[in-house]
Design a protein around this motif. Sequence first.
Motif, PDB file in Angstrom:
ATOM      1  N   GLY D 210     -10.994   6.996  -7.968  1.00  0.00           N
ATOM      2  CA  GLY D 210     -11.732   6.641  -9.183  1.00  0.00           C
ATOM      3  C   GLY D 210     -11.064   5.565 -10.016  1.00  0.00           C
ATOM      4  N   VAL D 211     -10.411   4.596  -9.369  1.00  0.00           N
ATOM      5  CA  VAL D 211      -9.781   3.513 -10.132  1.00  0.00           C
ATOM      6  C   VAL D 211     -10.844   2.594 -10.728  1.00  0.00           C
ATOM      7  N   LYS D 212     -10.465   1.868 -11.762  1.00  0.00           N
ATOM      8  CA  LYS D 212     -11.379   0.947 -12.420  1.00  0.00           C
ATOM      9  C   LYS D 212     -11.070  -0.507 -12.043  1.00  0.00           C
ATOM     10  N   ILE D 213     -10.053  -0.673 -11.217  1.00  0.00           N
ATOM     11  CA  ILE D 213      -9.637  -2.004 -10.777  1.00  0.00           C
ATOM     12  C   ILE D 213      -9.240  -1.923  -9.307  1.00  0.00           C
ATOM     13  N   ILE D 214      -9.741  -2.840  -8.499  1.00  0.00           N
ATOM     14  CA  ILE D 214      -9.268  -2.924  -7.116  1.00  0.00           C
ATOM     15  C   ILE D 214      -8.602  -4.280  -6.914  1.00  0.00           C
ATOM     16  N   GLY D 215      -7.834  -4.398  -5.828  1.00  0.00           N
ATOM     17  CA  GLY D 215      -7.087  -5.634  -5.644  1.00  0.00           C
ATOM     18  C   GLY D 215      -6.857  -5.987  -4.199  1.00  0.00           C
ATOM     19  N   ALA D 216      -6.170  -7.099  -4.025  1.00  0.00           N
ATOM     20  CA  ALA D 216      -5.754  -7.540  -2.707  1.00  0.00           C
ATOM     21  C   ALA D 216      -4.361  -8.134  -2.837  1.00  0.00           C
ATOM     22  N   THR D 217      -3.579  -7.995  -1.786  1.00  0.00           N
ATOM     23  CA  THR D 217      -2.171  -8.397  -1.817  1.00  0.00           C
ATOM     24  C   THR D 217      -1.825  -9.172  -0.563  1.00  0.00           C
ATOM     25  N   SER D 218      -1.231 -10.324  -0.731  1.00  0.00           N
ATOM     26  CA  SER D 218      -0.738 -11.060   0.426  1.00  0.00           C
ATOM     27  C   SER D 218       0.783 -10.962   0.436  1.00  0.00           C
ATOM     28  N   HIS D 219       1.334 -10.638   1.606  1.00  0.00           N
ATOM     29  CA  HIS D 219       2.787 -10.416   1.670  1.00  0.00           C
ATOM     30  C   HIS D 219       3.328 -10.857   3.024  1.00  0.00           C
ATOM     31  N   TYR D 220       4.613 -11.114   3.060  1.00  0.00           N
ATOM     32  CA  TYR D 220       5.277 -11.372   4.330  1.00  0.00           C
ATOM     33  C   TYR D 220       5.439 -10.055   5.066  1.00  0.00           C
ATOM     34  N   VAL D 221       5.204 -10.093   6.355  1.00  0.00           N
ATOM     35  CA  VAL D 221       5.263  -8.867   7.148  1.00  0.00           C
ATOM     36  C   VAL D 221       6.707  -8.532   7.492  1.00  0.00           C
ATOM     37  N   THR D 222       7.059  -7.271   7.252  1.00  0.00           N
ATOM     38  CA  THR D 222       8.360  -6.753   7.671  1.00  0.00           C
ATOM     39  C   THR D 222       8.118  -5.506   8.517  1.00  0.00           C
ATOM     40  N   ALA D 223       9.195  -4.895   8.973  1.00  0.00           N
ATOM     41  CA  ALA D 223       9.056  -3.725   9.838  1.00  0.00           C
ATOM     42  C   ALA D 223       8.362  -2.561   9.126  1.00  0.00           C
ATOM     43  N   ASP D 224       8.488  -2.496   7.792  1.00  0.00           N
ATOM     44  CA  ASP D 224       7.831  -1.419   7.047  1.00  0.00           C
ATOM     45  C   ASP D 224       6.387  -1.800   6.731  1.00  0.00           C
ATOM     46  N   LEU D 225       5.466  -0.980   7.154  1.00  0.00           N
ATOM     47  CA  LEU D 225       4.039  -1.281   6.996  1.00  0.00           C
ATOM     48  C   LEU D 225       3.654  -1.510   5.524  1.00  0.00           C
ATOM     49  N   ASP D 226       3.040  -2.647   5.246  1.00  0.00           N
ATOM     50  CA  ASP D 226       2.527  -2.989   3.906  1.00  0.00           C
ATOM     51  C   ASP D 226       3.601  -2.953   2.818  1.00  0.00           C
ATOM     52  N   ALA D 227       4.862  -3.106   3.228  1.00  0.00           N
ATOM     53  CA  ALA D 227       5.945  -3.013   2.255  1.00  0.00           C
ATOM     54  C   ALA D 227       6.777  -4.290   2.172  1.00  0.00           C
ATOM     55  N   GLY D 228       6.298  -5.365   2.770  1.00  0.00           N
ATOM     56  CA  GLY D 228       7.060  -6.617   2.746  1.00  0.00           C
ATOM     57  C   GLY D 228       6.949  -7.331   1.409  1.00  0.00           C
ATOM     58  N   PRO D 229       7.709  -8.408   1.255  1.00  0.00           N
ATOM     59  CA  PRO D 229       7.742  -9.164  -0.007  1.00  0.00           C
ATOM     60  C   PRO D 229       6.358  -9.703  -0.381  1.00  0.00           C
ATOM     61  N   ILE D 230       5.934  -9.414  -1.597  1.00  0.00           N
ATOM     62  CA  ILE D 230       4.601  -9.812  -2.065  1.00  0.00           C
ATOM     63  C   ILE D 230       4.596 -11.279  -2.466  1.00  0.00           C
ATOM     64  N   VAL D 231       3.636 -12.036  -1.960  1.00  0.00           N
ATOM     65  CA  VAL D 231       3.512 -13.454  -2.292  1.00  0.00           C
ATOM     66  C   VAL D 231       2.473 -13.646  -3.398  1.00  0.00           C
ATOM     67  N   GLU D 232       1.366 -12.928  -3.291  1.00  0.00           N
ATOM     68  CA  GLU D 232       0.253 -13.179  -4.202  1.00  0.00           C
ATOM     69  C   GLU D 232      -0.616 -11.930  -4.311  1.00  0.00           C
ATOM     70  N   GLN D 233      -1.116 -11.668  -5.511  1.00  0.00           N
ATOM     71  CA  GLN D 233      -2.014 -10.524  -5.726  1.00  0.00           C
ATOM     72  C   GLN D 233      -3.121 -10.946  -6.665  1.00  0.00           C
ATOM     73  N   ASP D 234      -4.246 -10.317  -6.515  1.00  0.00           N
ATOM     74  CA  ASP D 234      -5.296 -10.484  -7.508  1.00  0.00           C
ATOM     75  C   ASP D 234      -6.151  -9.223  -7.541  1.00  0.00           C
ATOM     76  N   VAL D 235      -6.892  -9.070  -8.620  1.00  0.00           N
ATOM     77  CA  VAL D 235      -7.668  -7.852  -8.818  1.00  0.00           C
ATOM     78  C   VAL D 235      -9.044  -8.172  -9.355  1.00  0.00           C
ATOM     79  N   THR D 236      -9.934  -7.206  -9.301  1.00  0.00           N
ATOM     80  CA  THR D 236     -11.238  -7.334  -9.935  1.00  0.00           C
ATOM     81  C   THR D 236     -11.649  -5.950 -10.442  1.00  0.00           C
ATOM     82  N   THR D 237     -12.504  -5.940 -11.453  1.00  0.00           N
ATOM     83  CA  THR D 237     -12.894  -4.653 -12.027  1.00  0.00           C
ATOM     84  C   THR D 237     -13.994  -4.000 -11.197  1.00  0.00           C
ATOM     85  N   VAL D 238     -13.968  -2.692 -11.154  1.00  0.00           N
ATOM     86  CA  VAL D 238     -15.052  -1.916 -10.563  1.00  0.00           C
ATOM     87  C   VAL D 238     -15.420  -0.795 -11.533  1.00  0.00           C
ATOM     88  N   SER D 239     -16.528  -0.147 -11.252  1.00  0.00           N
ATOM     89  CA  SER D 239     -16.923   0.974 -12.104  1.00  0.00           C
ATOM     90  C   SER D 239     -17.499   2.071 -11.239  1.00  0.00           C
TER      91      SER D 239
END
Lengths: 282, 282, 282, 282
Positions: D210-239
């Motif tokens: 039930g979040v009011k904001i969703i987003g997307a994240t671009s990152h460098y890939v490392t051995a840990d899934l979805d845990a690499g260094p973040i390069v860029e993020q953005d979000v948009t509102t939802v309801s």
Amino acid sequence: MKLAILIHCSDKSGIISSVTHFIHQKGGNIVYLDQHVDKEAGIFFMRLESEFENNISLSGFKEEFANGMAKKYGMHWDVHLEDTKPKMGIFVSKYNHCLYDLLSRFNSGELLVDIPFILSNHQNLKYIADQFQIPYYHIPVTKENKESAETKQLDLLRRYEVDFIVLARYMQILSPKLIDAYPQKIINIHHSFLPAFAGAKPYHAAFERGVKIIGATSHYVTADLDAGPIVEQDVTTVSHSHSIKDFIAKGRDLEKIVLSRAVKLHLSRKTIVYNNKTVIFS
Amino acid sequence: MKLAILIHCSDKSGIISSVTHFIHQKGGNIVYLDQHVDKEAGIFFMRLESEFENNISLSGFKEEFANGMAKKYGMHWDVHLEDTKPKMGIFVSKYNHCLYDLLSRFNSGELLVDIPFILSNHQNLKYIADQFQIPYYHIPVTKENKESAETKQLDLLRRYEVDFIVLARYMQILSPKLIDAYPQKIINIHHSFLPAFAGAKPYHAAFERGVKIIGATSHYVTADLDAGPIVEQDVTTVSHSHSIKDFIAKGRDLEKIVLSRAVKLHLSRKTIVYNNKTVIFS
Amino acid sequence: MKLAILIHCSDKSGIISSVTHFIHQKGGNIVYLDQHVDKEAGIFFMRLESEFENNISLSGFKEEFANGMAKKYGMHWDVHLEDTKPKMGIFVSKYNHCLYDLLSRFNSGELLVDIPFILSNHQNLKYIADQFQIPYYHIPVTKENKESAETKQLDLLRRYEVDFIVLARYMQILSPKLIDAYPQKIINIHHSFLPAFAGAKPYHAAFERGVKIIGATSHYVTADLDAGPIVEQDVTTVSHSHSIKDFIAKGRDLEKIVLSRAVKLHLSRKTIVYNNKTVIFS
Amino acid sequence: MKLAILIHCSDKSGIISSVTHFIHQKGGNIVYLDQHVDKEAGIFFMRLESEFENNISLSGFKEEFANGMAKKYGMHWDVHLEDTKPKMGIFVSKYNHCLYDLLSRFNSGELLVDIPFILSNHQNLKYIADQFQIPYYHIPVTKENKESAETKQLDLLRRYEVDFIVLARYMQILSPKLIDAYPQKIINIHHSFLPAFAGAKPYHAAFERGVKIIGATSHYVTADLDAGPIVEQDVTTVSHSHSIKDFIAKGRDLEKIVLSRAVKLHLSRKTIVYNNKTVIFS
């Protein structure tokens, strides 16, 4: 001892190297450096912060800088000793949200200033000045008394040695004399995303036009109404379901945040004005 | 069978109750209802979606609605059968980002339309039409041939029975005749947060003014340039460090997203126009 | 007389028609209606506002509604008379920005509430309560006195007949007993975009992770820490150039705005909670 | 000739001065300099661009820099000749929006790269590769063939001398061997504002929460899934009014823009990775 140095001049080769070399020779460690070149206009900008282990003579530093670097490159420049507390005069009319926001930040130690007084053309907000124990001066402004009101304002500003002025929803147009006395030192908040909806009643105009986004703009005051160099802007979405009253309520939150951000940028010497625009080092 | 019904009329008591009662009697189940009252203007707006288990006669439904509800309340209204595919004509000039964005969405099934053709005053983007196997018509527009160009455009629109037009960075001003033929059915993307920077070269003007936020606006085209009812807007931050070229690059991303959103709102019958503004049911 | 009615129940055909018909029969004019169906969960939600020219009996209305509509459809429902002023208890610890923001809005007439008291586990913010002339209760909380502190809190809440509680950066975990006593009536502000960085020190964790966006989340308090239904969220961009101290300063502005928005939504009866989520009629 | 130099090392006094002096002596004019100090970690970062009127020997420059500056301060550093075109390999699965976005930018000259091939574990997007006339390699990945698939992927990457990889919604976890072969050179787009909703089905999880904001994240890939260094993020509102399908549609627009921004930052050598975080010089 920590200095902030702001420079702008015609773009030439070797400026960064010369300045950093100079600082280094004086025993300074550069802890921050940001530069920018407006290639359209051919202007170079730099902000740097330097720490000096041994306290150096500030006037000596300035003199040497003036006669060396500054002369060579034809610089506009400024050196600020960190942690000095400038005196900030606040002008208000009837709306209290920007005033409350500034004063609560001030009370929390977020703004390193002295606030010698709050000046208003109305009595309405005196109770807030009282809450925060800050002198409140009521100088009414009418068509007839404009000149004498201006004289009183200038007297007050001089008496308290005010360094810069914040118009926290002050609903009067300042006199040219006052604007001239504080060039790039009067910060206004306008309740629209300028240049859209300059002038009076911007929320009404925005509602009329049916925009889907409203905004607020903080800028340095110049002789042209709402046309000075923009320091900070922010926006929020609106829809057909919002009335003018809703626009105003949503806008209030923008206004106070945008104004405070601009005040903080000004205070931390992160703004340079040129060609009616700003460079913001953030 | 699923219908979308859009209504607006003078605000009176009992409209919602009457309409929902009517739908219910016809065997419809209301799966969506949103209404809005512009209290300043005294106008009532409603959008509802209704499912009918047994297929009813659409023409019968419309006739009864027209003679009952609609007459009683003096409604402007529209009933749409869901899942009809309108014909969308695309006009472009030289910029490809909006066109690519629309066509890639179209190819992914995101836009329920037919695209009978792409029309341009230049040859430049023919290769994209070819990539997506859509007919491309090159109709040059010059000072001299304006009238004959317009005639060709209208012929094309009629021949293909185009329902609405998307100006995907079409850099020509449409003729009043064409605008009149597609009232509230021509969607334009303007590369500024209107009403700021209407007209030509908005990114240059924004750079000149030193704004900290740039935007894009999608609107229905009217006879007044860049002054039609706004459907969708979005903005992004900029700073002194961005050149005009950067403004243009950042703006491109806004433009294509904002235009696509507007097209989708129009397609899903979520827009009502009144007083040169829009109600967007989202 | 104006009523706000909130309904949710299993989605069935005919609910909107039945309810609007009922209101109409009682002489009510529906001035606002918004409905929503969660198709995943099969739940129907509606909020409507209705004006009655002649004052009707509220208890009579409720009884008839309960025995009619509500029974038929198995509704969860609530009817609120507009312009009643609920009593809002504020809990704080040491941070003052949310408290200042709430109280300045309260003083401006923006929040239609009574604030019987401010409660804190510290003495630090008493000066603000004094500024705004609101009673301040200091109830220290330690590992040892948790139970007696809770008893004191509940006594205070009962004595003042508090309707709902705002945790304006109250840094203690509430006891289950207190949470049970105020279901969906305790509004917290958490200084991250939940579900990221739940728990202690979210700004430190965000800095450590190197995110480019930080946020604040206002939610109803449940037994699970930082996991209650989200009412409102907002975010702001950060970069590598921001220190943890900068994150905290930027976050403060988010926190106070997001909390105030949530309080206003709650106050205007625009929230419905279900499945640990919210429907926000805005 | 124009060079971009990226440096990071332990923070010490005099680095900026030394480096700028060195560049100046070599006849370079510094046209851009940005530096940053992570005071928590005690690390200094700098990016500078320098123009040389006379072409100098790049290898000579590098050798002298390595033996001088770099040794003295223990620098991690990199020198890039501007306008070299790296080879970018694209991996996709079934979603086409990120691929279309990258290729339309590529076709417009917005991305200065070569794209030797598109690799996919499915046949679905071959038609797009054909539209843009880029070789398409179909390497299915199953539990059983993981190792041989990896070998094929690595062969392809070597054969085409790929410099960096973009995972444009590639729905397979890369093998450690492949990740090791491209350290900080694999850019992924994850469809949530990380660290919230790492792993599979983030839009479903966001809807559930039930979040009011969703987003997307671009990152460098490392051995840990979805845990690499973040390069860029953005979000948009939802309801509440948005379904999972709506989340996915809104998210698509975020994903493609965020991924493209990250690719452009990487391409223009504006990223430095340290401590699993990024410094982004923008």
